[in-house]
Design an enzyme around this catalytic site. Structure first.
Site, PDB file in Angstrom:
ATOM      1  N   MET A 130       4.900  -7.843  -6.867  1.00 18.85           N
ATOM      2  CA  MET A 130       4.059  -8.759  -6.115  1.00 18.85           C
ATOM      3  C   MET A 130       2.630  -8.865  -6.646  1.00 18.85           C
ATOM      4  O   MET A 130       1.772  -9.462  -6.019  1.00 18.85           O
ATOM      5  CB  MET A 130       4.042  -8.367  -4.626  1.00 18.85           C
ATOM      6  CG  MET A 130       5.422  -8.355  -3.989  1.00 18.85           C
ATOM      7  SD  MET A 130       6.411  -9.830  -4.365  1.00 18.85           S
ATOM      8  CE  MET A 130       5.751 -10.983  -3.160  1.00 18.85           C
ATOM      9  N   ARG A 131       2.377  -8.285  -7.810  1.00 16.70           N
ATOM     10  CA  ARG A 131       1.024  -8.405  -8.368  1.00 16.70           C
ATOM     11  C   ARG A 131       1.016  -9.416  -9.510  1.00 16.70           C
ATOM     12  O   ARG A 131       2.010  -9.577 -10.213  1.00 16.70           O
ATOM     13  CB  ARG A 131       0.533  -7.039  -8.876  1.00 16.70           C
ATOM     14  CG  ARG A 131       0.263  -6.097  -7.733  1.00 16.70           C
ATOM     15  CD  ARG A 131      -0.440  -4.837  -8.150  1.00 16.70           C
ATOM     16  NE  ARG A 131      -0.641  -4.002  -6.981  1.00 16.70           N
ATOM     17  CZ  ARG A 131      -1.734  -4.054  -6.216  1.00 16.70           C
ATOM     18  NH1 ARG A 131      -2.716  -4.878  -6.530  1.00 16.70           N
ATOM     19  NH2 ARG A 131      -1.848  -3.301  -5.141  1.00 16.70           N
ATOM     20  N   HIS A 167      11.956 -15.589  -9.118  1.00 19.41           N
ATOM     21  CA  HIS A 167      11.184 -16.129  -7.995  1.00 19.41           C
ATOM     22  C   HIS A 167      12.164 -16.800  -7.032  1.00 19.41           C
ATOM     23  O   HIS A 167      13.061 -17.548  -7.483  1.00 19.41           O
ATOM     24  CB  HIS A 167      10.151 -17.142  -8.519  1.00 19.41           C
ATOM     25  CG  HIS A 167       9.298 -17.740  -7.454  1.00 19.41           C
ATOM     26  ND1 HIS A 167       8.293 -17.022  -6.825  1.00 19.41           N
ATOM     27  CD2 HIS A 167       9.306 -18.963  -6.887  1.00 19.41           C
ATOM     28  CE1 HIS A 167       7.719 -17.797  -5.909  1.00 19.41           C
ATOM     29  NE2 HIS A 167       8.312 -18.979  -5.935  1.00 19.41           N
ATOM     30  N   ASN A 197      10.595 -12.891 -15.008  1.00 18.94           N
ATOM     31  CA  ASN A 197      10.374 -12.791 -13.565  1.00 18.94           C
ATOM     32  C   ASN A 197      11.480 -13.535 -12.835  1.00 18.94           C
ATOM     33  O   ASN A 197      12.091 -14.464 -13.374  1.00 18.94           O
ATOM     34  CB  ASN A 197       9.004 -13.415 -13.213  1.00 18.94           C
ATOM     35  CG  ASN A 197       8.679 -13.322 -11.730  1.00 18.94           C
ATOM     36  OD1 ASN A 197       8.874 -12.281 -11.110  1.00 18.94           O
ATOM     37  ND2 ASN A 197       8.200 -14.422 -11.166  1.00 18.94           N
ATOM     38  N   SER A 200      16.310  -4.549  -4.125  1.00 16.24           N
ATOM     39  CA  SER A 200      17.708  -5.033  -4.184  1.00 16.24           C
ATOM     40  C   SER A 200      17.957  -5.821  -5.469  1.00 16.24           C
ATOM     41  O   SER A 200      19.062  -5.787  -6.018  1.00 16.24           O
ATOM     42  CB  SER A 200      18.032  -5.881  -2.959  1.00 16.24           C
ATOM     43  OG  SER A 200      17.409  -7.149  -3.010  1.00 16.24           O
TER      44      SER A 200
HETATM   45  C1  GRF Z   1      13.059 -11.301  -4.146  1.00 14.73           C
HETATM   46  O1  GRF Z   1      13.370 -12.386  -3.287  1.00 14.73           O
HETATM   47  C2  GRF Z   1      12.267 -11.784  -5.317  1.00 14.73           C
HETATM   48  O2  GRF Z   1      12.655 -13.078  -5.761  1.00 14.73           O
HETATM   49  C3  GRF Z   1      10.881 -11.837  -4.734  1.00 14.73           C
HETATM   50  O3  GRF Z   1      10.773 -10.674  -3.941  1.00 14.73           O
HETATM   51  C4  GRF Z   1      12.080 -10.332  -3.482  1.00 14.73           C
HETATM   52  C5  GRF Z   1      12.329  -8.896  -3.912  1.00 14.73           C
HETATM   53  O4  GRF Z   1      13.399  -8.384  -3.206  1.00 14.73           O
HETATM   54  N1  GRF Z   1       9.869 -11.867  -5.770  1.00 14.73           N
HETATM   55  P1  GRF Z   1      13.881  -6.877  -3.544  1.00 14.73           P
HETATM   56  O5  GRF Z   1      12.669  -5.968  -3.395  1.00 14.73           O
HETATM   57  O6  GRF Z   1      14.383  -6.871  -4.958  1.00 14.73           O
HETATM   58  O7  GRF Z   1      14.960  -6.608  -2.545  1.00 14.73           O
END
Ligand code: GRF
Length: 226
Positions: free
Chosen positions: A95-96, A114, A112, A15
């Site tokens: 996530m890595r 967060h 990034n 998203s």
């Molecule tokens: C987001 O909240 C981002 O900040 C975190 O993982 C989520 C990713 O959401 N690192 P999406 O896959 O972009 O919907």
């Protein structure tokens, strides 16, 4: 200024990626394009989102073994460079942890997002950590990636109120709505070349604002530069 290319790395539903694609389609980000989307997960819906926009999308899973991470990162760098020499690597729910060598090879070229107000609550579950800690205000942060975990120079932050009946998911959903404005605006500022690093402070050169464009997220606080 020529259109600047972005390579997006995402691990999940995408998203955040979608918010950047939508902002480019709406003309809110004038001179940037997403040239490539990569994921460590072949099943990540982020790859499907790219394909629906006719954007090259490829899974680059972590290879097994001791050198697996280095091999995966070499492939990421090779694919990104093929798409443009000036590319930005945008981590949109990736996530890595990137290796120090990889980060060093891309100074000020990795951004990034967060879902917490860094430096508080770095790591894998910002919203959950914040809620468990009992915060009253939470939010999201975009930053340049340095060799630490979520420690790089902060570009933008947005804050939301934590509700008494929030659970992790309701809080993360509220933060995510704000991420979908903060992240594209960060990409827009980068594409306009308005970000300057002064020590570990990111200076944002004067220019336009998105304040009048967006439908404000309920009770959110927006930063200087938005
Ligand atoms: C987001 O909240 C981002 O900040 C975190 O993982 C989520 C990713 O959401 N690192 P999406 O896959 O972009 O919907």
């Amino acid at each position: 200024m020529a259109t600047r290319a972005i390579t997006v790395l995402a691990s999940g539903r995408g998203s955040d990626l979608q918010s950047v694609l939508d902002s480019i389609a709406a003309g809110w980000i004038a001179n940037a394009r997403v040239g490539l989307v990569l994921s460590d997960d072949p099943d990540a819906f982020a790859l499907e989102r790219a394909r629906r926009h006719d954007i090259p999308a490829e899974a680059v899973p972590a290879a097994p073994g001791r050198d697996g991470k280095a091999a995966q990162e070499a492939r990421i760098a090779q694919l990104a460079a093929q798409h443009d020499a000036d590319h930005l690597l945008l981590l949109a729910g990736y996530m890595r942890i990137l290796s120090k060598d990889f980060v060093r090879a891309h100074p000020q070229r990795i951004i990034n997002i967060h879902p917490a107000l860094l430096p508080a609550f770095p790591g894998r579950d910002g919203p959950g950590d914040a809620l468990r800690h009992g915060v009253r205000v939470a939010g999201c942060t975009t930053h340049f990636v340095d060799e630490g975990i979520d420690t790089g120079p902060i570009i933008l932050q947005g804050a939301v109120r934590v509700h008494p009946d929030d659970d992790r998911d309701t809080l993360h959903a509220r933060i995510l709505r704000l991420e979908h404005q903060i992240l594209p605006r960060t990409v827009d500022l980068w594409a306009q070349d308005r970000l300057r690093l002064d020590g570990r402070t990111v200076r944002i050169r004067p220019g336009d604002t998105w304040a009048e464009k967006v439908e404000p997220v309920e009770e959110a606080m927006y930063p200087h530069g938005f």
